[in-house]
Scaffold this motif. Structure first.
Motif, mmCIF file in Angstrom:
data_model
loop_
_atom_site.group_PDB
_atom_site.id
_atom_site.type_symbol
_atom_site.label_atom_id
_atom_site.label_comp_id
_atom_site.label_asym_id
_atom_site.label_seq_id
_atom_site.Cartn_x
_atom_site.Cartn_y
_atom_site.Cartn_z
ATOM 1 N N THR A 117 0.830 -1.203 0.000
ATOM 2 C CA THR A 117 0.000 0.000 0.000
ATOM 3 C C THR A 117 0.863 1.251 0.000
ATOM 4 O O THR A 117 0.570 2.225 -0.716
ATOM 5 C CB THR A 117 -0.928 0.014 1.230
ATOM 6 N N ALA A 118 1.927 1.254 0.794
ATOM 7 C CA ALA A 118 2.809 2.418 0.865
ATOM 8 C C ALA A 118 3.443 2.720 -0.485
ATOM 9 O O ALA A 118 3.531 3.886 -0.901
ATOM 10 C CB ALA A 118 3.896 2.184 1.919
ATOM 11 N N VAL A 119 3.864 1.679 -1.196
ATOM 12 C CA VAL A 119 4.476 1.870 -2.522
ATOM 13 C C VAL A 119 3.456 2.433 -3.512
ATOM 14 O O VAL A 119 3.727 3.397 -4.237
ATOM 15 C CB VAL A 119 5.057 0.541 -3.048
ATOM 16 N N VAL A 120 2.255 1.834 -3.551
ATOM 17 C CA VAL A 120 1.219 2.285 -4.488
ATOM 18 C C VAL A 120 0.803 3.724 -4.193
ATOM 19 O O VAL A 120 0.694 4.565 -5.103
ATOM 20 C CB VAL A 120 -0.004 1.351 -4.432
ATOM 21 N N ILE A 121 0.598 4.037 -2.918
ATOM 22 C CA ILE A 121 0.191 5.392 -2.526
ATOM 23 C C ILE A 121 1.292 6.402 -2.842
ATOM 24 O O ILE A 121 1.023 7.536 -3.273
ATOM 25 C CB ILE A 121 -0.182 5.427 -1.031
ATOM 26 N N TYR A 122 2.527 6.019 -2.663
ATOM 27 C CA TYR A 122 3.630 6.932 -2.966
ATOM 28 C C TYR A 122 3.580 7.356 -4.430
ATOM 29 O O TYR A 122 3.684 8.554 -4.745
ATOM 30 C CB TYR A 122 4.972 6.275 -2.656
#
Length: 239
Positions: A117-122
């Motif tokens: 999720t952190a990668v996609v949101i970034y």
């Protein structure tokens, strides 16, 4: 109407309720029925207005589910039930050893899903823009909104199906499939959004419904969703 048709009615009813809730939540997100003016930043006011209205909707859904499934359905809201036998899902690599249970799987997937999720949101929200974050009240609001949002969405898109399926003895894949479809489609307009958001949310909907069914509790679904929402709200409030 025969017995099979009668037993299918509760599942169809709750499916209609959840499908109706999806556009209602999108509408409340863009036009909150409550217009609270609590903070200096408008983004905080819009979010708290939405969260209060959505939480009220979740309470209504709990009431409907209770009417359909009784105390047996309410038991799935327990935070004390954190363990259970894992049903193998070889197609996604879930091949538990004899010593493994949901205490292991829950921790592992909480870490993996949060990192993804952190990668996609970034790349969808943060990348290429300037960022800043207020420590107060920003951090406290991130935690509070993440918790209420996770609770609301888990009740509407997971608990509703799981409780009815558990009560009436349908296949667990009925709850997991409906949770995946409804949660995935509504995230086309959310964060993360678009096709990547749909695919990611559909998998998470499927997996968190699985966690509720196999632990007969709410703990892992709420925790994993909460951690995701901490990442998402952090990114949104940094803009």
């Amino acid at each position: 109407m025969n017995l099979k048709q009668r037993s299918l009615a509760p599942l169809l009813f709750i499916a209609v309720v959840v499908i109706a809730c999806a556009p209602l939540l999108l509408w409340m997100r863009s036009s909150p029925p409550l217009a609270l003016k609590v903070f200096d930043r408008e983004v905080y006011n819009l979010e708290i207005s939405y969260q209060m209205a959505a939480l009220f909707l979740a309470v209504i859904v709990i009431g409907m589910v209770y009417g359909l499934s009784g105390k047996k359905g309410l038991a799935y809201l327990s935070l004390k039930r954190r363990d259970g036998q894992i049903r193998p899902e070889p197609w996604i690599g879930i091949k538990p050893k004899e010593t493994e249970s949901w205490k292991n799987l829950g921790v592992n997937f909480a870490i993996v899903i949060t990192l993804v999720t952190a990668v996609v949101i970034y790349f969808q929200v943060v990348h290429g823009g300037g960022v800043s974050l207020e420590l107060f009240p920003g951090v406290l609001l991130i935690v509070g909104f993440a918790l209420t949002n996770a609770f609301t969405e888990e009740v509407i898109f997971r608990y509703s199906f799981v409780a009815v399926v558990g009560k009436y003895g349908f296949s667990p894949y009925a709850a997991q499939g409906l949770a995946a479809a409804t949660f995935g489609l509504v995230h086309y307009f959310g964060n993360p959004g678009g096709i990547p958001g749909v695919l990611m949310a559909a998998f998470i909907g499927w997996f968190l419904a699985k966690s509720m069914l196999e632990t007969k509790g709410f703990f892992w679904a709420l925790l994993i969703h909460f951690l995701q929402d901490v990442v998402i709200f952090s990114a949104l409030f940094m803009k």
